[in-house]
Motif scaffolding. Structure first.
Motif, short mmCIF file in Angstrom:
data_model
loop_
_atom_site.label_atom_id
_atom_site.label_comp_id
_atom_site.label_asym_id
_atom_site.label_seq_id
_atom_site.Cartn_x
_atom_site.Cartn_y
_atom_site.Cartn_z
N GLN A 284 0.82 -1.21 0.00
CA GLN A 284 0.00 0.00 0.00
C GLN A 284 0.87 1.27 0.00
OE1 GLN A 284 -3.05 -0.01 3.09
NE2 GLN A 284 -3.24 -2.24 2.93
N GLY A 285 2.17 1.08 -0.13
CA GLY A 285 3.08 2.22 -0.16
C GLY A 285 3.50 2.70 1.22
N LYS A 286 3.27 1.91 2.26
CA LYS A 286 3.59 2.32 3.62
C LYS A 286 5.03 1.93 3.99
CE LYS A 286 -0.67 3.66 4.34
NZ LYS A 286 -1.00 5.11 4.39
N ARG A 287 5.58 2.70 4.90
CA ARG A 287 6.85 2.35 5.52
C ARG A 287 6.53 1.56 6.78
NH1 ARG A 287 8.59 8.50 5.61
NH2 ARG A 287 6.38 8.50 6.13
N VAL A 288 6.95 0.31 6.79
CA VAL A 288 6.53 -0.63 7.84
C VAL A 288 7.72 -0.98 8.73
CG1 VAL A 288 5.45 -2.85 8.32
CG2 VAL A 288 4.85 -1.60 6.23
N CYS A 289 7.56 -0.76 10.01
CA CYS A 289 8.58 -1.17 10.97
C CYS A 289 8.11 -2.43 11.67
CB CYS A 289 8.84 -0.07 12.01
SG CYS A 289 10.06 -0.53 13.25
N ARG A 290 8.84 -3.52 11.45
CA ARG A 290 8.58 -4.78 12.17
C ARG A 290 9.50 -4.78 13.37
NH1 ARG A 290 6.96 -8.29 14.94
NH2 ARG A 290 6.78 -10.51 14.40
N LEU A 291 8.93 -4.48 14.54
CA LEU A 291 9.70 -4.25 15.75
C LEU A 291 9.75 -5.52 16.59
CD1 LEU A 291 11.13 -1.81 17.08
CD2 LEU A 291 8.99 -1.33 18.28
N LYS A 292 10.98 -5.99 16.85
CA LYS A 292 11.16 -7.28 17.53
C LYS A 292 12.00 -7.11 18.79
CE LYS A 292 11.15 -9.93 13.20
NZ LYS A 292 10.20 -10.97 13.60
N GLY A 293 11.65 -7.83 19.83
CA GLY A 293 12.48 -7.83 21.03
C GLY A 293 13.84 -8.42 20.74
N GLY A 294 14.88 -7.87 21.38
CA GLY A 294 16.23 -8.38 21.17
C GLY A 294 16.72 -8.09 19.77
N ASP A 295 17.22 -9.14 19.08
CA ASP A 295 17.75 -9.01 17.73
C ASP A 295 16.86 -9.79 16.77
OD1 ASP A 295 20.41 -8.41 16.03
OD2 ASP A 295 19.64 -10.39 15.51
N PRO A 296 16.57 -9.23 15.58
CA PRO A 296 15.64 -9.91 14.67
C PRO A 296 16.09 -11.29 14.22
CG PRO A 296 16.05 -7.64 13.96
CD PRO A 296 17.02 -7.94 15.05
N TYR A 297 17.42 -11.52 14.17
CA TYR A 297 17.93 -12.78 13.63
C TYR A 297 18.36 -13.76 14.71
CZ TYR A 297 18.01 -10.93 8.83
OH TYR A 297 17.65 -10.44 7.59
N LEU A 298 18.04 -13.47 15.98
CA LEU A 298 18.35 -14.40 17.06
C LEU A 298 17.04 -14.83 17.72
CD1 LEU A 298 20.51 -15.88 18.67
CD2 LEU A 298 20.72 -13.88 20.15
N PHE A 299 16.53 -15.95 17.28
CA PHE A 299 15.23 -16.47 17.73
C PHE A 299 14.11 -15.46 17.50
CE2 PHE A 299 18.10 -18.81 20.83
CZ PHE A 299 18.19 -19.94 20.03
N GLY A 300 14.29 -14.57 16.52
CA GLY A 300 13.27 -13.56 16.25
C GLY A 300 12.49 -13.82 14.97
N ARG A 301 12.85 -14.87 14.25
CA ARG A 301 12.20 -15.24 13.00
C ARG A 301 12.29 -14.14 11.94
NH1 ARG A 301 7.00 -19.00 14.29
NH2 ARG A 301 7.57 -19.74 12.21
#
Length: 465
Positions: A284-301
């Motif tokens: 839809q043209g939005k800027r999307v922040c996927r906010l994850k606890g800790g680090d996104p690539y350490l058990f963050g999927r």
């Protein structure tokens, strides 16, 4: 209290300016004046300033033609004489730490090339001004000056290519807060220029993008500067259950906030649906922040979401965060490694897909290794049995840390043969719990005294104002 002064920007390049005094205050003022190419007339005995500027005569003649006078001295006689000379000559005056004598004050300044942000308190609290400056410094990355360069390159072309002021303003807002801004701040001038031309030609539709941002373990001050910048420019924020409210509150006030967190026994939005939602908003043209606890690539999927974005051909950035293990252990006073005690650290999920436990505990056990268990509280009785069966000593220290790196952090220190009993007393609904196993836990008794979260409330105004 009403302000009594009017902030202005005074051009002093090439202009004579009088500086009177010695010590750190005078040296600091000299740096400010030199950076703006002022012609400094120095009155005083500070060796480094005499070497830079020479030594002007301490007489009323020093004020002739001066644009301003700065006094940085603790000597009452020096201050009194300087004030008399400046006022007699009609030279505007600033006296360090004496607001009642000042005709102007010097603000705390944040500089990004020609962009200057000044913070003034009418001379009542320079320390408060500096604290506010630190906050603004975090908002404006060093790469911000590249946006200034972009605007300078395109100013005339945008003016000629847009019909009216409203169109021009909308174009600049889109350029300076979206993908073009990210291209410029990353140093991709050619890509930014191409995107600007496409936008100006009307060829470019509003393009969405995604930011996979690690929010850190909980303390909002542990969020990276880049993560903060992208969070605050996002139109939509999809956040996990592990993200603290202090971090969520840093999002734009007009951003769409969606809680997509999964909690034990409650999964209203499976991972596939979350990924679909990210892509839907981006398209839809939005800027999307996927906010994850800790680090996104350490058990963050985060890796799964990144692969889906690649397949969907949606541009994205991944911003690493301080992992829960690193942040929480530090706040709890427990090193992950320590010479002579733990030579390595291993991060392990406390349960696998479908709720099963890891089966290779024998491989995970090492007396000189720290074991950090994520999402393990519910399965701790089975984990305890597996550790003992794998040969871990019953008296190996264990720490259970709930709401780590937050103001309501709680730490329980026990040992392997009692950890299930300790876990049973913890209410999982009160917050996430990290489990640490290893001899490093014994260091908390000494190092924990240096860990202080009591100032979290005092700091919160700087983050959430």
């Amino acid at each position: 209290m009403k302000p009594i002064s009017l902030p202005i920007a005074l051009r002093i390049a090439g202009q004579p300016v009088v500086l009177i005094g010695e010590g750190e205050g005078a040296i600091a003022k000299s740096r400010l004046l030199r950076a703006r190419d002022a012609q400094v007339r120095y009155v005083g005995d500070e060796p480094s300033l005499v070497e830079q500027f020479g030594q002007a005569q301490d007489s009323p003649s020093v004020m002739v033609g001066a644009r301003a006078c700065f006094v940085a001295s603790d000597d009452p006689d020096t201050v009194s004489r300087a004030v008399d000379m400046a006022r007699a000559a009609g030279v505007t005056l600033n006296v360090m730490d004496r607001p009642e004598l000042c005709e102007f004050t010097v603000p705390a300044i944040v500089e990004r090339g020609p962009v200057q942000v000044s913070i003034a308190t009418d001379g009542t609290s320079p320390v408060l001004a500096r604290l506010l400056r630190a906050r603004i410094e975090s908002w404006l990355p060093q790469g911000f000056v590249r946006l200034v360069d972009l605007a300078a390159r395109w100013q005339d072309r945008v003016r000629r290519g847009t019909a009216n002021l409203s169109d021009r303003r909308r174009l600049w807002e889109a350029a300076l807060t979206g993908p073009i801004a990210n291209q410029a701040m990353a140093g991709d001038d050619a890509g930014a220029d191409q995107s600007m031309q496409s936008m100006l030609d009307g060829q470019a539709q509003a393009a969405g993008e995604v930011y996979l941002v690690g929010a850190g373990p909980g303390d909002a001050e542990l969020l990276t500067l880049k993560g903060l910048r992208l969070l605050q420019q996002a139109d939509v924020v999809l956040y996990d259950a592990l993200v603290s409210q202090d971090v969520i509150d840093l999002a734009r006030r007009d951003a769409v906030l969606e809680d997509v967190g999964k909690r034990r026994g409650h999964c209203p939005m499976p991972q596939g649906a979350i990924t679909d939602r990210i892509i839907e908003w981006a398209r839809q043209g939005k800027r999307v922040c996927r906010l994850k606890g800790g680090d996104p690539y350490l058990f963050g999927r985060g890796g799964e979401e990144a692969l889906a974005l690649v397949e969907a051909q949606i541009p994205f950035q991944t911003v690493p965060g301080i992992s829960s293990a690193a942040g929480i252990s530090a706040q709890a006073g427990i090193p992950l490694t320590h010479r002579g005690i733990a030579r390595s650290v291993r991060f392990v999920t406390g349960h696998l897909a479908g709720g099963s436990l890891p089966a290779d505990w024998q491989r995970l056990v090492d007396q000189q290794e720290t074991l950090v268990l994520y999402m393990a509280l519910h399965h701790l009785p089975a984990i305890q049995a597996s550790l003992l069966a794998a040969g871990v000593a019953a008296d190996t220290p264990v720490a259970l840390i709930q709401n780590g790196a937050r103001a309501n952090q709680q730490v329980w220190v026990t040992q392997v043969d009692h950890c299930a009993e300790a876990a049973a007393a913890i209410d999982p609904d009160h917050g996430p719990t990290l489990v640490m196993v290893g001899q490093v836990v014994s260091l908390r008794e000494q190092l924990g005294v240096g860990t202080n979260l009591a100032d979290a409330t005092a700091r919160s105004w700087m983050l959430n104002a």
